[in-house]
Design an enzyme around this catalytic site. Structure first.
Site, PDB file in Angstrom:
ATOM      1  N   ASP A   1       0.842  -1.194   0.000  1.00 19.15           N
ATOM      2  CA  ASP A   1       0.000   0.000   0.000  1.00 19.15           C
ATOM      3  C   ASP A   1       0.877   1.243   0.000  1.00 19.15           C
ATOM      4  OD1 ASP A   1       0.551   0.105   2.799  1.00 19.15           O
ATOM      5  OD2 ASP A   1      -1.385  -0.711   3.305  1.00 19.15           O
TER       6      ASP A   1
ATOM      7  N   ARG B   1      -6.462 -14.755   8.660  1.00 22.84           N
ATOM      8  CA  ARG B   1      -5.443 -15.179   7.691  1.00 22.84           C
ATOM      9  C   ARG B   1      -5.879 -16.412   6.915  1.00 22.84           C
ATOM     10  NH1 ARG B   1      -0.587 -12.525   8.470  1.00 22.84           N
ATOM     11  NH2 ARG B   1      -0.147 -11.859  10.588  1.00 22.84           N
TER      12      ARG B   1
ATOM     13  N   ASP C   1      -4.170 -10.326   7.581  1.00 21.04           N
ATOM     14  CA  ASP C   1      -4.894 -10.416   8.839  1.00 21.04           C
ATOM     15  C   ASP C   1      -5.390  -9.062   9.325  1.00 21.04           C
ATOM     16  OD1 ASP C   1      -2.878  -9.644  11.546  1.00 21.04           O
ATOM     17  OD2 ASP C   1      -2.091  -9.579   9.505  1.00 21.04           O
TER      18      ASP C   1
END
Length: 179
Positions: free
Chosen positions: A103, A165, A159
């Site tokens: 990101d 996850r 997660d």
């Protein structure tokens, strides 16, 4: 499964498998006749790295590194902490750093120069998910699975405070819908 949060599917398990097969075929073609070393960035990349390795037809070695930039929040702190160092040298190796998601880009922006100092034959980045709208620094990604919008996602290794996850898909966490 009992969830604390509402999660909606963004990318199905079938679409993930199809894209990972495509990336594996591309890596296999690009590195034909060579051996590669995948550096799996723990913990989030483990599912992607294992599935990717199974689809690469050239010889593959895998090593692991763990970094942290999130803590228990939903946005990157911008600081990188190396929690687990590589077990083996990457000098002279054809290295692919395998990430679950990029990101801001800050973690890889700090990590890549550290790895390049170790003199690999070449090094590049492979990510399952990319959030270009969140990018704060310029990162060169050679292999990219999916560009996704700026949503907080979980599943397939990703997660939320160590939960979710194990979901076999990429899902969006709806934090506003908490009970």
């Amino acid at each position: 499964m009992s969830n604390k949060h509402k999660i909606s599917v963004m990318i199905s398990e079938d679409k993930l498998q199809e894209k990972i097969a495509e990336i594996g075929a591309k890596i296999s073609a690009d590195y034909e006749g060579k051996e590669i070393k995948l550096i799996c960035i723990l913990k989030g990349s483990i599912f992607f790295c294992c599935e990717l390795a199974k689809r690469i037809t050239v010889p593959v070695k895998i090593d692991f590194m763990q970094t942290s930039s999130y803590g228990s929040g939903t946005t990157s702190s911008g600081n990188i902490v190396i929690k687990k160092e590589l077990d083996e040298s990457i000098e002279g190796e054809h290295v692919i750093v395998v990430e679950d998601i990029i990101d801001s880009g800050n973690t890889l922006f700090r990590l890549m120069p550290m790895l390049e100092e170790r003199n690999p034959a070449d090094i590049c980045i492979c990510t399952l998910l990319d959030k270009p709208d969140r990018r704060e620094v310029d990162i060169d990604v050679k292999y990219n699975g999916f560009n996704i919008p700026d949503e907080f996602v979980v599943g397939y290794g990703l997660d939320y405070d160590q939960m979710y996850r194990n979901l076999p898909f990429i899902g969006v966490v709806h934090l506003d819908d908490e009970n």
